[in-house]
Write an enzyme that holds these catalytic residues in place. Structure first.
Site, short mmCIF file in Angstrom:
data_model
loop_
_atom_site.label_atom_id
_atom_site.label_comp_id
_atom_site.label_asym_id
_atom_site.label_seq_id
_atom_site.Cartn_x
_atom_site.Cartn_y
_atom_site.Cartn_z
N CYS A 338 0.86 -1.29 -0.22
CA CYS A 338 -0.21 0.07 0.17
C CYS A 338 0.83 1.27 0.00
CB CYS A 338 -0.99 -0.01 1.24
SG CYS A 338 -1.22 -1.46 2.16
N ARG A 367 7.06 -10.94 5.79
CA ARG A 367 6.64 -10.53 7.22
C ARG A 367 7.42 -11.59 8.04
NH1 ARG A 367 0.48 -9.33 5.96
NH2 ARG A 367 0.67 -7.70 4.61
N GLN A 385 0.88 -10.98 -2.69
CA GLN A 385 -0.50 -10.82 -2.63
C GLN A 385 -1.12 -10.45 -4.09
OE1 GLN A 385 0.28 -7.45 0.07
NE2 GLN A 385 -0.97 -8.46 1.62
N ASP A 387 -2.75 -7.91 -4.77
CA ASP A 387 -3.10 -6.65 -4.11
C ASP A 387 -3.65 -5.75 -5.04
OD1 ASP A 387 -3.24 -5.36 -2.13
OD2 ASP A 387 -1.41 -4.88 -1.56
N HIS A 389 -5.56 -1.36 -4.96
CA HIS A 389 -6.13 -0.27 -4.31
C HIS A 389 -6.97 0.47 -5.24
CE1 HIS A 389 -2.50 -1.87 -1.92
NE2 HIS A 389 -3.46 -1.59 -0.80
N LYS A 473 -14.75 -3.23 7.03
CA LYS A 473 -14.03 -4.18 5.92
C LYS A 473 -15.20 -5.34 5.78
CE LYS A 473 -11.59 -7.07 9.32
NZ LYS A 473 -10.24 -7.60 9.76
N HIS A 519 -8.49 -1.08 0.15
CA HIS A 519 -7.41 -2.41 -0.17
C HIS A 519 -8.33 -3.48 -0.26
CE1 HIS A 519 -4.28 -0.49 2.47
NE2 HIS A 519 -5.42 0.25 3.25
#
Length: 646
Positions: A338, A367, A385, A387, A389, A473, A519
RNA sequence: GCCUCCUUAGCUCAGUGGUAGAGCAGCUCACUCGUAAUGAGCAGGUCGUGGGUUCAACUCCCAUGGGAGGCUCCA
């Protein structure tokens, strides 16, 4: 006389002091034998508890969660009774019913250890005690009496629990020689606990607090019938067979190497191939849906994460910062995409006319998960991911949500997850300080999620107070082929990062406005998704996705040349085809390739070579007859088209 | 990280205080085969690593690496 009303509206009259079990008995002994708890005036009760006055009564049969709960809770007490008999002086923590069975947290005492070898002994003792058919007796006690009882017993865990309870609400349950602090409800006696399995041992912190003592947790499960236990054990065995770590090794999809590092997956050729196919497919779908693809580095300057707030929140638990020959220069492995995407948004000025901006990346992040948290591909230290946005105006939230829900539904269907639910997480309305962003925006966002979910006919549950501090969320849970639930997709509204990164766009009023950020991930991560896919399909992947779609099995080496002709033909049409050229009997080749879960086995011998055909066998289903390679090719193409529409 | 358990051939697993075995996989040979395992032979392990106890350790003890299950689904 008291009047009892049943769920169907019928009413019966009984004498004062009757209990639910006796009421059920008066209707039919069969019913009485089938029920384990009752809801009396909306309150879950023991069957043996007298019903005071007129009441509505609903009985719970095994299929009700309430019945299982009572059954397993009583089973937990039965196990505790067995433990106390086997290990005098053992101390008890909590022993609840859980989704599948029950556990009890115990402290065996200094220097005493319960090991796997003890489990059968505990099980035997439980069976022996259950056979005594002891009644389970409820009693209400004062806080002081409860305190005295457990202080005398020296059970400091129970006394700690009691000290947190309100006087006047404390109840005890006793069966045989064992008395436990418990809210209930429970079975009338232990006689219905017929099938017992003590499953496993684990460590568990007292009250979930890692600073406190490690208790020994003993898991078990019980059923009213042996057959039900047998079925449950068979299901566990099936789950074990579907374990993605096992199938991942068997099908050569991925591996781990301690030398590379724990939690760092190595994608083998077939697994990498499959992962790439998923990425390619998703990329195509995203482009059709107005996403633009971006790509960002695997590391970022520490200031980036200080700006985003991730450094403060996760810095200590993460991989250590990376230093360079340049004094004072510090980088970090990217724990999320992000912040990079925010900076991409910031590269150019934006008009309201361009919104929403949908920015997607298959971004690999790192991580440092605790070593004990690592598990196969579902919990790793480096993962990719899917991912994206969305940067949009507040009033666009609902449409954006709908578009994402739509995408989730589409992808899940293609991946073969036909059953899924969603959880909407909202903020705690009594604790506004916990959250960032204006009330107005929160209300807008929460309304948008709820309405979008409703308009898309999602089956949702609402969890109040479960929102992240930066926004509400929506999480998706899929149910797999053997009924287990997995969380896959997530959509999260974020008011935090746009503020921290000073994101803005120019509105129609020629004023600067802050966009809202969403997200979202559909697969979650490629690693996790592949793992869930493996467990759902037991390695029998959809044909569009599977690494090898067909394998040619020559009856003998004499037909290897013809096999090459056929394989060249099919590969030219993008049917991923192998040849099993080994000098083995056809039965052996079939067996081996069936075990590899290759969807189509093409047997060829003299007949096929002369006729220019292949003999088609479908994995797990058997012979499909003889056809021309062209026909087989169309068959596979048709099947792929059914799966993904291409 | 913490608790319990596990760690022996590529895989699945036997095994005993006197320095290792099976099946599958692999390789070689024979067979050239019709829808879920052809036969024979060969090769493969300093028993995760490092210490210690012992005349002797794969076995017992300690440390360490790795793996598994779990670490509130609340009395």
């Amino acid at each position: 006389m008291i009047r009892i009303t049943f769920p169907d509206g019928s009413v019966r009259e009984y004498n004062q002091g009757i209990n639910s079990h006796e009421i059920a008995m008066s209707i039919s002994p069969g019913l009485a034998a089938d029920i384990y708890a009752a809801t009396v005036n909306g309150e879950l009760r023991d069957l043996s508890q007298p019903v005071e006055g007129n009441a509505t009564v609903r009985f719970h049969k095994w299929d009700d969660a309430e019945a299982k709960h009572a059954f397993w809770h009583s089973s937990a007490h039965l196990m505790a009774e067995a433990l106390e008999a086997l290990y005098p002086g053992i101390k008890f923590g909590i022993g609840p019913a859980i989704e599948n069975g029950f556990y009890y947290d115990v402290d065996p005492g200094e220097g005493r250890v319960i090991t796997d070898a003890d489990l059968p002994l505990i099980e035997e003792k439980m069976k022996e005690l259950a056979a005594r058919k002891s009644p389970i007796i409820r009693s209400e006690v004062s806080k002081k009496d409860a305190m005295d009882l457990f202080t005398a017993k020296g059970d400091e865990y129970k006394t700690e629990l009691i000290s947190d309870l309100e006087d006047g609400t404390i109840t005890l349950y006793r069966q045989g020689n064992f008395t436990d602090l418990c809210r209930g409800p429970h079975l009338p006696d232990t006689s219905s606990i017929k099938a017992i399995k003590v499953l496993s041992l684990a460590g568990a912190y007292w009250r979930g607090d890692e600073k406190r003592k490690m208790m020994t947790r003993i898991y078990g499960i019980t059923f009213p019938k042996q057959k039900m236990l047998d079925e449950y054990m068979a299901m566990l065995e099936e789950a074990r067979k579907r374990d993605h770590r096992r199938i991942g090794r068997e099908l050569e999809l991925f591996a781990f190497s301690p030398k590379v590092g724990m939690g760092l997956p190595l994608w083998l050729p077939k697994g990498a191939d499959m992962k790439q196919r998923l990425i390619d497919f998703m990329t195509k779908v995203l482009k059709e849906r107005g996403y633009t693809m971006v790509s960002t580095p695997h590391i970022g300057n520490v200031d980036l994460y200080k700006t985003s707030g991730h450094y403060e929140k996760y810095g200590a638990d993460s991989f250590r910062p990376i230093t360079t020959p340049q004094e004072g220069e510090v980088f970090m492995l990217k724990p999320m995409n992000c912040p990079h995407h925010c900076e991409i948004f910031n590269v150019t000025p934006h008009s309201y006319r361009e919104l929403p901006v949908r920015m997607a990346e298959f971004g690999t992040v790192y991580r440092y998960e605790q070593s004990g948290e690592l598990h196969g591909l579902t919990r790793v230290r480096s993962f990719t991911q899917d991912d994206a946005h969305h940067f949009c105006a507040p009033e666009q939230l609902k449409e954006e949500f709908k578009s994402i829900i739509d995408l989730v539904q589409y992808i899940f269907k293609i991946a073969g997850f036909n059953e899924f639910t969603a959880q909407i997480s909202l903020r705690d309305p009594n604790n506004h300080e916990k959250y960032i962003g204006t009330d107005e925006n929160w209300e807008k966002a929460e309304k948008a999620i709820i309405e979008a979910s409703g308009e898309k006919n999602l089956i949702t549950t609402i969890a109040v107070g479960e929102a992240a501090f930066y926004g509400p969320k929506l999480d998706f849970m899929v149910r797999d082929a053997i009924g287990r639930k997995w969380q896959l997709g997530t959509i999260q509204v974020d008011y935090n990062l746009p503020e921290r990164f000073g994101l803005e766009y120019t509105g129609s009023d020629n004023q600067k406005h802050q966009p809202v950020m969403i997200h979202r991930a559909i697969f979650g991560s490629m690693e996790r998704f592949v793992a869930v896919l493996i467990e759902n399909t037991a390695g029998r992947f959809p044909i569009w996705l599977t690494p090898d779609q067909a394998v040619i099995l020559p009856i003998s080496e004499k037909f290897n040349d013809y096999a090459k002709t056929v394989s060249n033909f099919l590969n030219n049409y993008d049917i991923r085809t192998l040849i099993d050229e080994r000098n083995e009997k056809i039965g052996k080749k079939i067996r081996d390739n069936e075990l590899k879960r290759i969807p189509y086995l093409l047997v060829i011998g003299e007949k096929e070579e002369l006729a220019g055909t292949v003999s088609v066998r479908k994995q797990g289903e058997g012979d499909r007859g003889v056809m021309k390679p062209e026909e087989f090719m169309s068959l596979v193409k048709e099947e792929i088209k059914k799966e993904i529409g291409i």
